[in-house]
Motif scaffolding. Structure first.
Motif, mmCIF file in Angstrom:
data_model
loop_
_atom_site.group_PDB
_atom_site.id
_atom_site.type_symbol
_atom_site.label_atom_id
_atom_site.label_comp_id
_atom_site.label_asym_id
_atom_site.label_seq_id
_atom_site.Cartn_x
_atom_site.Cartn_y
_atom_site.Cartn_z
ATOM 1 N N THR A 27 -11.381 2.727 0.731
ATOM 2 C CA THR A 27 -10.472 3.354 1.691
ATOM 3 C C THR A 27 -9.569 2.309 2.316
ATOM 4 O OG1 THR A 27 -12.122 5.054 2.224
ATOM 5 C CG2 THR A 27 -10.325 4.729 3.797
ATOM 6 N N MET A 28 -10.147 1.203 2.758
ATOM 7 C CA MET A 28 -9.367 0.147 3.395
ATOM 8 C C MET A 28 -8.373 -0.474 2.428
ATOM 9 S SD MET A 28 -10.367 0.144 6.502
ATOM 10 C CE MET A 28 -10.591 1.923 6.314
ATOM 11 N N GLY B 98 -1.064 1.068 0.695
ATOM 12 C CA GLY B 98 -0.116 2.116 1.043
ATOM 13 C C GLY B 98 0.768 1.723 2.206
ATOM 14 N N VAL B 99 0.154 1.141 3.235
ATOM 15 C CA VAL B 99 0.919 0.713 4.412
ATOM 16 C C VAL B 99 1.909 -0.392 4.046
ATOM 17 C CG1 VAL B 99 0.736 -0.480 6.631
ATOM 18 C CG2 VAL B 99 -0.793 1.425 6.113
ATOM 19 N N LEU B 100 1.469 -1.369 3.243
ATOM 20 C CA LEU B 100 2.360 -2.454 2.839
ATOM 21 C C LEU B 100 3.555 -1.928 2.051
ATOM 22 C CD1 LEU B 100 -0.186 -5.252 1.818
ATOM 23 C CD2 LEU B 100 1.281 -5.167 3.840
ATOM 24 N N LEU B 101 3.299 -0.995 1.134
ATOM 25 C CA LEU B 101 4.414 -0.413 0.378
ATOM 26 C C LEU B 101 5.348 0.341 1.310
ATOM 27 C CD1 LEU B 101 2.675 0.915 -2.870
ATOM 28 C CD2 LEU B 101 3.983 -1.188 -2.562
ATOM 29 N N LEU C 216 6.301 -3.096 -4.581
ATOM 30 C CA LEU C 216 5.557 -2.827 -5.806
ATOM 31 C C LEU C 216 6.193 -3.570 -6.972
ATOM 32 C CD1 LEU C 216 3.246 -1.064 -7.072
ATOM 33 C CD2 LEU C 216 5.012 0.621 -7.596
ATOM 34 N N ARG C 217 7.500 -3.698 -6.902
ATOM 35 C CA ARG C 217 8.235 -4.388 -7.969
ATOM 36 C C ARG C 217 7.790 -5.838 -8.104
ATOM 37 N NH1 ARG C 217 14.806 -4.095 -8.489
ATOM 38 N NH2 ARG C 217 14.997 -5.108 -10.538
ATOM 39 N N ALA D 216 2.241 7.264 -1.713
ATOM 40 C CA ALA D 216 1.595 8.553 -1.444
ATOM 41 C C ALA D 216 0.280 8.666 -2.207
ATOM 42 C CB ALA D 216 2.535 9.695 -1.828
ATOM 43 N N PHE D 217 0.248 8.157 -3.435
ATOM 44 C CA PHE D 217 -0.955 8.200 -4.265
ATOM 45 C C PHE D 217 -2.066 7.362 -3.640
ATOM 46 C CE2 PHE D 217 -3.244 6.395 -8.066
ATOM 47 C CZ PHE D 217 -3.932 7.553 -8.386
#
Length: 200
Positions: free
Chosen positions: A100-101, A107-110, A121-122, A145-146
């Protein structure tokens, strides 16, 4: 300087610890071990073995290839932190929260990168996936989102289901979900392939 590494060796170092964790859990899940007067379930013992194995394999990967991705570094740090907490406190919940972490962090970084108009991500996948700028932004939004969806799924599984179910989910469900996700992005990869832009 980064060096090429044998794909088989790379796969063993990346997936070996996960496979070893699964096999160890299957063998020891019903066992109880007494260490220094404290009883530890098999899950905790396997977690205690998984932590140094993960660190060693990641170190070997860095030594052989000369590089590690930010995701690999973050993963091994969280394994040490949450796995260590589980062993130290004799509480499997911390290790179960680790995925989860990881996915929340990614997700937060992206998301931060997107707010700055950038696809972080690139920076990680550009060598493996050729895409136009617009394609990278779309893919980054979808991956963000994923990752949040995976974080929610992991929380639901470990909180609502058995440890057996969670181990199977972590070992097989999460990798399968990631594989299926990227397979479903094939249309985006084709549409935003840089070669199509050159042809146009």
């Amino acid at each position: 300087m980064a060096e090429r590494i044998n794909p088989v060796v790379k796969a063993v170092l990346e997936w070996g610890p996960i496979a070893a964790f699964f096999l160890g859990y299957v063998k020891l899940k019903d066992e109880t071990f007494t260490v220094a007067g404290t009883d530890y379930q098999g899950f905790i013992i396997v977690t205690a073995a998984f932590i140094p194995l993960m660190v060693i394999c990641t170190g070997l990967l860095w030594w052989l290839s000369g590089k590690l991705s930010k995701m690999q570094v973050a993963t091994v740090v969280l394994v040490v932190v949450f796995g260590g907490l589980s062993v130290w406190l004799n509480d499997d919940r911390f290790f179960k929260m680790k995925p989860t972490m990881i996915y929340l962090l990614f997700g937060v970084l992206l998301g931060i990168g997107l707010l700055r108009g950038q696809s972080w991500l690139r920076l990680v996948l550009e060598e493996a996936i050729p895409l136009q700028d617009e394609g990278w932004m779309i893919l980054t939004r979808r991956v963000m989102a994923f990752f949040f969806a995976l974080a929610i799924a992991n929380e639901a599984v470990w909180r609502l289901m058995s440890t057996d179910a969670w181990v199977n989910f972590k070992t097989f469900g999460l990798p399968l979900a990631i594989f299926v996700f990227f397979m479903t992005q094939s249309g985006l990869f084709k549409r935003y392939n840089p070669e199509r832009k050159d042809e146009a």
